[in-house]
Scaffold this motif. Structure first.
Motif, PDB file in Angstrom:
ATOM      1  N   VAL A   9      -9.450   4.204  11.542  1.00 27.43           N
ATOM      2  CA  VAL A   9      -9.230   5.137  10.442  1.00 27.43           C
ATOM      3  C   VAL A   9      -7.841   4.924   9.860  1.00 27.43           C
ATOM      4  O   VAL A   9      -6.856   4.883  10.598  1.00 27.43           O
ATOM      5  CB  VAL A   9      -9.355   6.599  10.933  1.00 27.43           C
ATOM      6  CG1 VAL A   9      -9.092   7.574   9.797  1.00 27.43           C
ATOM      7  CG2 VAL A   9     -10.713   6.844  11.557  1.00 27.43           C
ATOM      8  N   GLY A  10      -7.766   4.801   8.543  1.00 29.64           N
ATOM      9  CA  GLY A  10      -6.487   4.725   7.852  1.00 29.64           C
ATOM     10  C   GLY A  10      -6.154   6.069   7.238  1.00 29.64           C
ATOM     11  O   GLY A  10      -7.036   6.777   6.753  1.00 29.64           O
ATOM     12  N   VAL A  11      -4.878   6.426   7.265  1.00 30.61           N
ATOM     13  CA  VAL A  11      -4.477   7.732   6.750  1.00 30.61           C
ATOM     14  C   VAL A  11      -3.073   7.647   6.146  1.00 30.61           C
ATOM     15  O   VAL A  11      -2.232   6.876   6.610  1.00 30.61           O
ATOM     16  CB  VAL A  11      -4.548   8.808   7.870  1.00 30.61           C
ATOM     17  CG1 VAL A  11      -3.565   8.518   8.971  1.00 30.61           C
ATOM     18  CG2 VAL A  11      -4.350  10.200   7.316  1.00 30.61           C
ATOM     19  N   LEU A  12      -2.853   8.428   5.114  1.00 30.12           N
ATOM     20  CA  LEU A  12      -1.542   8.524   4.497  1.00 30.12           C
ATOM     21  C   LEU A  12      -0.615   9.347   5.388  1.00 30.12           C
ATOM     22  O   LEU A  12      -1.079  10.263   6.085  1.00 30.12           O
ATOM     23  CB  LEU A  12      -1.650   9.218   3.140  1.00 30.12           C
ATOM     24  CG  LEU A  12      -2.539   8.551   2.105  1.00 30.12           C
ATOM     25  CD1 LEU A  12      -2.704   9.455   0.897  1.00 30.12           C
ATOM     26  CD2 LEU A  12      -1.967   7.210   1.700  1.00 30.12           C
ATOM     27  N   PRO A  13       0.685   9.072   5.359  1.00 34.98           N
ATOM     28  CA  PRO A  13       1.618   9.853   6.183  1.00 34.98           C
ATOM     29  C   PRO A  13       1.524  11.355   5.918  1.00 34.98           C
ATOM     30  O   PRO A  13       1.603  12.161   6.835  1.00 34.98           O
ATOM     31  CB  PRO A  13       2.991   9.306   5.782  1.00 34.98           C
ATOM     32  CG  PRO A  13       2.725   7.932   5.275  1.00 34.98           C
ATOM     33  CD  PRO A  13       1.364   7.996   4.634  1.00 34.98           C
ATOM     34  N   GLY A  66      -0.284   4.576   6.780  1.00 37.10           N
ATOM     35  CA  GLY A  66       0.363   3.731   5.776  1.00 37.10           C
ATOM     36  C   GLY A  66       0.235   4.322   4.390  1.00 37.10           C
ATOM     37  O   GLY A  66      -0.458   5.311   4.182  1.00 37.10           O
ATOM     38  N   LEU A  67       0.905   3.691   3.459  1.00 39.29           N
ATOM     39  CA  LEU A  67       0.839   4.126   2.064  1.00 39.29           C
ATOM     40  C   LEU A  67      -0.529   3.781   1.478  1.00 39.29           C
ATOM     41  O   LEU A  67      -1.251   2.935   2.015  1.00 39.29           O
ATOM     42  CB  LEU A  67       1.944   3.458   1.256  1.00 39.29           C
ATOM     43  CG  LEU A  67       3.360   3.814   1.709  1.00 39.29           C
ATOM     44  CD1 LEU A  67       4.385   2.999   0.938  1.00 39.29           C
ATOM     45  CD2 LEU A  67       3.629   5.298   1.536  1.00 39.29           C
ATOM     46  N   GLY A  68      -0.864   4.421   0.377  1.00 38.97           N
ATOM     47  CA  GLY A  68      -2.175   4.247  -0.229  1.00 38.97           C
ATOM     48  C   GLY A  68      -2.542   2.803  -0.509  1.00 38.97           C
ATOM     49  O   GLY A  68      -3.668   2.371  -0.258  1.00 38.97           O
ATOM     50  N   LYS A  69      -1.583   2.042  -1.037  1.00 39.24           N
ATOM     51  CA  LYS A  69      -1.851   0.633  -1.340  1.00 39.24           C
ATOM     52  C   LYS A  69      -2.169  -0.142  -0.071  1.00 39.24           C
ATOM     53  O   LYS A  69      -3.062  -0.986  -0.047  1.00 39.24           O
ATOM     54  CB  LYS A  69      -0.661   0.005  -2.047  1.00 39.24           C
ATOM     55  CG  LYS A  69      -0.478   0.473  -3.465  1.00 39.24           C
ATOM     56  CD  LYS A  69       0.716  -0.195  -4.097  1.00 39.24           C
ATOM     57  CE  LYS A  69       0.930   0.304  -5.505  1.00 39.24           C
ATOM     58  NZ  LYS A  69       2.080  -0.318  -6.139  1.00 39.24           N
ATOM     59  N   ILE A 111      11.309  13.881 -11.785  1.00 37.02           N
ATOM     60  CA  ILE A 111      11.617  13.299 -10.481  1.00 37.02           C
ATOM     61  C   ILE A 111      10.268  13.155  -9.800  1.00 37.02           C
ATOM     62  O   ILE A 111       9.548  14.135  -9.611  1.00 37.02           O
ATOM     63  CB  ILE A 111      12.542  14.213  -9.658  1.00 37.02           C
ATOM     64  CG1 ILE A 111      13.874  14.397 -10.387  1.00 37.02           C
ATOM     65  CG2 ILE A 111      12.739  13.641  -8.255  1.00 37.02           C
ATOM     66  CD1 ILE A 111      14.779  15.435  -9.754  1.00 37.02           C
ATOM     67  N   LEU A 112       9.909  11.925  -9.450  1.00 37.07           N
ATOM     68  CA  LEU A 112       8.578  11.658  -8.931  1.00 37.07           C
ATOM     69  C   LEU A 112       8.615  11.262  -7.460  1.00 37.07           C
ATOM     70  O   LEU A 112       9.669  10.993  -6.891  1.00 37.07           O
ATOM     71  CB  LEU A 112       7.913  10.544  -9.748  1.00 37.07           C
ATOM     72  CG  LEU A 112       7.684  10.866 -11.219  1.00 37.07           C
ATOM     73  CD1 LEU A 112       7.235   9.624 -11.966  1.00 37.07           C
ATOM     74  CD2 LEU A 112       6.653  11.965 -11.367  1.00 37.07           C
ATOM     75  N   THR A 113       7.444  11.168  -6.886  1.00 28.25           N
ATOM     76  CA  THR A 113       7.292  10.720  -5.504  1.00 28.25           C
ATOM     77  C   THR A 113       7.679   9.250  -5.400  1.00 28.25           C
ATOM     78  O   THR A 113       7.981   8.604  -6.396  1.00 28.25           O
ATOM     79  CB  THR A 113       5.835  10.912  -5.047  1.00 28.25           C
ATOM     80  OG1 THR A 113       5.001  10.133  -5.918  1.00 28.25           O
ATOM     81  CG2 THR A 113       5.416  12.362  -5.107  1.00 28.25           C
ATOM     82  N   SER A 114       7.615   8.694  -4.212  1.00 27.67           N
ATOM     83  CA  SER A 114       7.988   7.299  -3.997  1.00 27.67           C
ATOM     84  C   SER A 114       7.184   6.370  -4.903  1.00 27.67           C
ATOM     85  O   SER A 114       6.086   6.705  -5.343  1.00 27.67           O
ATOM     86  CB  SER A 114       7.770   6.905  -2.537  1.00 27.67           C
ATOM     87  OG  SER A 114       6.392   6.895  -2.247  1.00 27.67           O
ATOM     88  N   GLU A 115       7.734   5.193  -5.184  1.00 28.24           N
ATOM     89  CA  GLU A 115       7.085   4.252  -6.088  1.00 28.24           C
ATOM     90  C   GLU A 115       5.712   3.828  -5.602  1.00 28.24           C
ATOM     91  O   GLU A 115       4.861   3.441  -6.389  1.00 28.24           O
ATOM     92  CB  GLU A 115       7.964   3.025  -6.295  1.00 28.24           C
ATOM     93  CG  GLU A 115       9.190   3.337  -7.124  1.00 28.24           C
ATOM     94  CD  GLU A 115      10.007   2.103  -7.423  1.00 28.24           C
ATOM     95  OE1 GLU A 115       9.463   0.996  -7.383  1.00 28.24           O
ATOM     96  OE2 GLU A 115      11.198   2.267  -7.699  1.00 28.24           O
ATOM     97  N   GLU A 116       5.470   3.865  -4.298  1.00 28.06           N
ATOM     98  CA  GLU A 116       4.190   3.446  -3.754  1.00 28.06           C
ATOM     99  C   GLU A 116       3.148   4.555  -3.778  1.00 28.06           C
ATOM    100  O   GLU A 116       2.011   4.351  -3.440  1.00 28.06           O
ATOM    101  CB  GLU A 116       4.355   2.961  -2.302  1.00 28.06           C
ATOM    102  CG  GLU A 116       5.223   1.733  -2.156  1.00 28.06           C
ATOM    103  CD  GLU A 116       6.701   2.054  -2.106  1.00 28.06           C
ATOM    104  OE1 GLU A 116       7.065   3.235  -1.916  1.00 28.06           O
ATOM    105  OE2 GLU A 116       7.513   1.146  -2.269  1.00 28.06           O
ATOM    106  N   GLY A 117       3.536   5.752  -4.168  1.00 26.64           N
ATOM    107  CA  GLY A 117       2.634   6.887  -4.098  1.00 26.64           C
ATOM    108  C   GLY A 117       1.532   6.855  -5.145  1.00 26.64           C
ATOM    109  O   GLY A 117       1.755   6.476  -6.290  1.00 26.64           O
TER     110      GLY A 117
END
Length: 119
Positions: free
Chosen positions: A7-11, A39-42, A103-109
């Motif tokens: 299973v993969g999951v976002l932090p 991990g991150l979505g990507k 102000i946005l979330t991290s670039e990978e979000g």
């Protein structure tokens, strides 16, 4: 039934949503071992596409080639000055944010990518 499920999951979902899902799954399938990758979505999406994961908990599945099953929902909050002109009593569509500095979330979000693609 036995074996392992990957299973993969976002932090952000690891501590909030995943424990309840694992508890329900284990009550029904106690012989199945659950291996979790955070991990991150990507990253999680790439692992799904390469079939390194059996399933994932993501905010969006664009480009994963997977089937979407909604397990949770959440309200997002827009925080800003009154001078921005948004009515605090109504939802703000993402499209309405196109011209505002933020102000946005991290670039990978995933959410940031959705907002960036509006511009």
């Amino acid at each position: 039934m036995g074996g392992t499920i990957d299973v993969g999951v976002l932090p952000s979902l690891e501590a909030s949503v995943l424990p309840a899902i694992i508890a329900i799954f284990r009550s029904r399938y106690p012989e199945v071992y659950i291996r979790v990758t955070v991990g991150l979505g990507k990253e999680i999406g790439a692992l799904l596409r390469r079939e390194k994961l059996d399933l994932a908990l993501l905010y969006d599945i664009d480009g994963t080639g997977g089937r979407r099953v909604q397990v949770s929902s959440e309200a997002l909050m827009l925080v800003g000055c009154v001078s921005q002109g948004f009515d605090h009593r109504r939802a703000v569509p993402l499209e309405a944010l196109r011209t505002h500095k933020m102000i946005l979330t991290s670039e990978e979000g995933d959410l940031r990518n959705k907002i960036e693609n509006l511009r």
